[in-house]
Every structure is written in structure tokens, then in C-alpha cells.
Design a protein around this motif. Structure first.
Motif, short mmCIF file in Angstrom:
data_model
loop_
_atom_site.label_atom_id
_atom_site.label_comp_id
_atom_site.label_asym_id
_atom_site.label_seq_id
_atom_site.Cartn_x
_atom_site.Cartn_y
_atom_site.Cartn_z
N CYS A 54 -4.58 -3.31 -13.82
CA CYS A 54 -4.73 -2.96 -12.41
C CYS A 54 -4.33 -1.50 -12.21
O CYS A 54 -3.27 -1.08 -12.68
CB CYS A 54 -3.85 -3.88 -11.56
SG CYS A 54 -3.83 -3.43 -9.81
N PRO A 55 -5.14 -0.73 -11.48
CA PRO A 55 -4.79 0.67 -11.22
C PRO A 55 -3.62 0.82 -10.25
O PRO A 55 -3.02 1.88 -10.16
CB PRO A 55 -6.06 1.26 -10.62
CG PRO A 55 -6.77 0.09 -10.04
CD PRO A 55 -6.43 -1.08 -10.92
N ASN A 56 -3.26 -0.24 -9.56
CA ASN A 56 -2.17 -0.19 -8.59
C ASN A 56 -0.84 -0.60 -9.22
O ASN A 56 0.14 0.12 -9.11
CB ASN A 56 -2.49 -1.09 -7.40
CG ASN A 56 -1.44 -1.02 -6.33
OD1 ASN A 56 -1.05 0.06 -5.90
ND2 ASN A 56 -0.98 -2.17 -5.89
N CYS A 57 -0.79 -1.76 -9.88
CA CYS A 57 0.49 -2.28 -10.38
C CYS A 57 0.56 -2.39 -11.91
O CYS A 57 1.57 -2.81 -12.44
CB CYS A 57 0.77 -3.65 -9.76
SG CYS A 57 -0.31 -4.97 -10.38
N ASN A 58 -0.51 -2.03 -12.59
CA ASN A 58 -0.61 -2.08 -14.05
C ASN A 58 -0.56 -3.49 -14.63
O ASN A 58 -0.36 -3.66 -15.82
CB ASN A 58 0.44 -1.20 -14.71
CG ASN A 58 0.17 0.26 -14.49
OD1 ASN A 58 -0.98 0.69 -14.56
ND2 ASN A 58 1.20 1.02 -14.20
N ASP A 60 -5.60 -13.01 6.75
CA ASP A 60 -6.73 -13.75 7.31
C ASP A 60 -7.97 -13.68 6.41
O ASP A 60 -9.03 -14.19 6.76
CB ASP A 60 -7.08 -13.26 8.71
CG ASP A 60 -7.55 -11.81 8.75
OD1 ASP A 60 -7.59 -11.15 7.69
OD2 ASP A 60 -7.88 -11.34 9.84
N GLY A 61 -7.85 -13.04 5.24
CA GLY A 61 -8.95 -12.96 4.29
C GLY A 61 -9.80 -11.71 4.40
O GLY A 61 -10.67 -11.48 3.57
N THR A 62 -9.58 -10.91 5.43
CA THR A 62 -10.35 -9.68 5.56
C THR A 62 -9.85 -8.65 4.56
O THR A 62 -8.74 -8.76 4.03
CB THR A 62 -10.25 -9.10 6.99
OG1 THR A 62 -8.88 -8.84 7.29
CG2 THR A 62 -10.84 -10.05 8.02
N LEU A 63 -10.69 -7.65 4.31
CA LEU A 63 -10.34 -6.60 3.35
C LEU A 63 -10.09 -5.29 4.08
O LEU A 63 -10.83 -4.92 4.99
CB LEU A 63 -11.48 -6.40 2.35
CG LEU A 63 -11.85 -7.61 1.50
CD1 LEU A 63 -13.05 -7.28 0.62
CD2 LEU A 63 -10.68 -8.07 0.67
N SER A 64 -9.03 -4.60 3.68
CA SER A 64 -8.72 -3.27 4.20
C SER A 64 -8.84 -2.28 3.06
O SER A 64 -8.22 -2.46 2.01
CB SER A 64 -7.29 -3.22 4.76
OG SER A 64 -7.15 -4.10 5.84
N SER A 65 -9.63 -1.24 3.24
CA SER A 65 -9.86 -0.26 2.19
C SER A 65 -8.59 0.50 1.86
O SER A 65 -7.85 0.94 2.75
CB SER A 65 -10.95 0.71 2.61
OG SER A 65 -11.12 1.70 1.61
N LEU A 66 -8.37 0.68 0.56
CA LEU A 66 -7.27 1.52 0.08
C LEU A 66 -7.81 2.73 -0.66
O LEU A 66 -7.07 3.40 -1.38
CB LEU A 66 -6.36 0.70 -0.87
CG LEU A 66 -5.68 -0.52 -0.27
CD1 LEU A 66 -4.90 -1.27 -1.33
CD2 LEU A 66 -4.75 -0.12 0.87
N ASP A 67 -9.09 3.01 -0.49
CA ASP A 67 -9.73 4.10 -1.21
C ASP A 67 -9.06 5.45 -0.96
O ASP A 67 -9.05 6.30 -1.84
CB ASP A 67 -11.21 4.20 -0.86
CG ASP A 67 -12.02 3.09 -1.49
OD1 ASP A 67 -11.49 2.37 -2.37
OD2 ASP A 67 -13.19 2.92 -1.10
N ASP A 68 -8.50 5.64 0.22
CA ASP A 68 -7.86 6.92 0.51
C ASP A 68 -6.58 7.11 -0.29
O ASP A 68 -6.08 8.22 -0.43
CB ASP A 68 -7.58 7.07 2.01
CG ASP A 68 -6.73 5.95 2.57
OD1 ASP A 68 -6.74 4.84 2.01
OD2 ASP A 68 -6.07 6.18 3.60
N LEU A 69 -6.04 6.04 -0.89
CA LEU A 69 -4.83 6.12 -1.70
C LEU A 69 -5.12 6.34 -3.18
O LEU A 69 -4.24 6.72 -3.93
CB LEU A 69 -4.01 4.84 -1.55
CG LEU A 69 -3.55 4.49 -0.15
CD1 LEU A 69 -2.81 3.16 -0.16
CD2 LEU A 69 -2.67 5.59 0.42
N PHE A 70 -6.36 6.06 -3.58
CA PHE A 70 -6.73 6.16 -4.99
C PHE A 70 -7.91 7.07 -5.17
O PHE A 70 -8.82 7.10 -4.36
CB PHE A 70 -7.10 4.76 -5.54
CG PHE A 70 -5.97 3.80 -5.52
CD1 PHE A 70 -5.06 3.76 -6.56
CD2 PHE A 70 -5.82 2.91 -4.47
CE1 PHE A 70 -4.02 2.86 -6.54
CE2 PHE A 70 -4.78 2.01 -4.44
CZ PHE A 70 -3.87 1.98 -5.49
N SER A 71 -7.93 7.80 -6.27
CA SER A 71 -9.04 8.70 -6.59
C SER A 71 -10.03 7.97 -7.49
O SER A 71 -9.66 7.45 -8.54
CB SER A 71 -8.51 9.94 -7.31
OG SER A 71 -9.57 10.66 -7.87
#
Length: 69
Positions: A3-7, A43-54
């Protein structure tokens, strides 16, 4: 694959171009050269984290998960 977030190596494939990390509960979507990262909300919706990762980091770090996966 890590995982690019938590390895974490606890990554599952949930679709033809979608992956899920059981370590930090994020969803990864691969479209060609671009990877998008999402937080799964209660609630199952997705929130983008693209601004945190390149996206360029992913292409170099995870070349094996491009659209051919």
C-alpha cells in the motif's frame, strides 16, 4: 504489492483495475498511467485522497499494477 499509504501487503483486488488495502482501508484505482487513491467513508462513499499522493510516485513504485492487472 504494498500500500502506498501504510506499506501493508494486505491488498485485495476488488475489480479489474481496483484494489483495497485492509491495513488502512483505502481504495486504489488504476487507469493506464494514473493511480487514484480514495478513503472509504462509513457510509460507503469514496473521498479522493489524490491531492495527498503524487501519481508519478505510483508509476515508479508500482509499475506492475498498470492497466494490465
Amino acid at each position: 504489492m504494498k500500500c502506498p499509504n501504510c506499506n501493508s501487503k494486505d491488498i485485495g483486488k476488488i475489480g479489474s483495475h481496483q484494489f483495497y488495502c485492509w491495513g488502512c482501508f483505502i481504495e486504489l484505482t488504476v487507469n493506464g498511467e494514473k493511480m487514484s487513491v480514495y478513503q472509504v467513508e462509513e457510509d460507503g462513499t469514496l473521498s479522493s485522497l489524490d491531492d495527498l499522493f503524487s501519481g508519478e510516485e505510483y508509476v515508479q513504485e508500482f509499475p506492475h499494477i498498470h492497466a494490465s492487472s
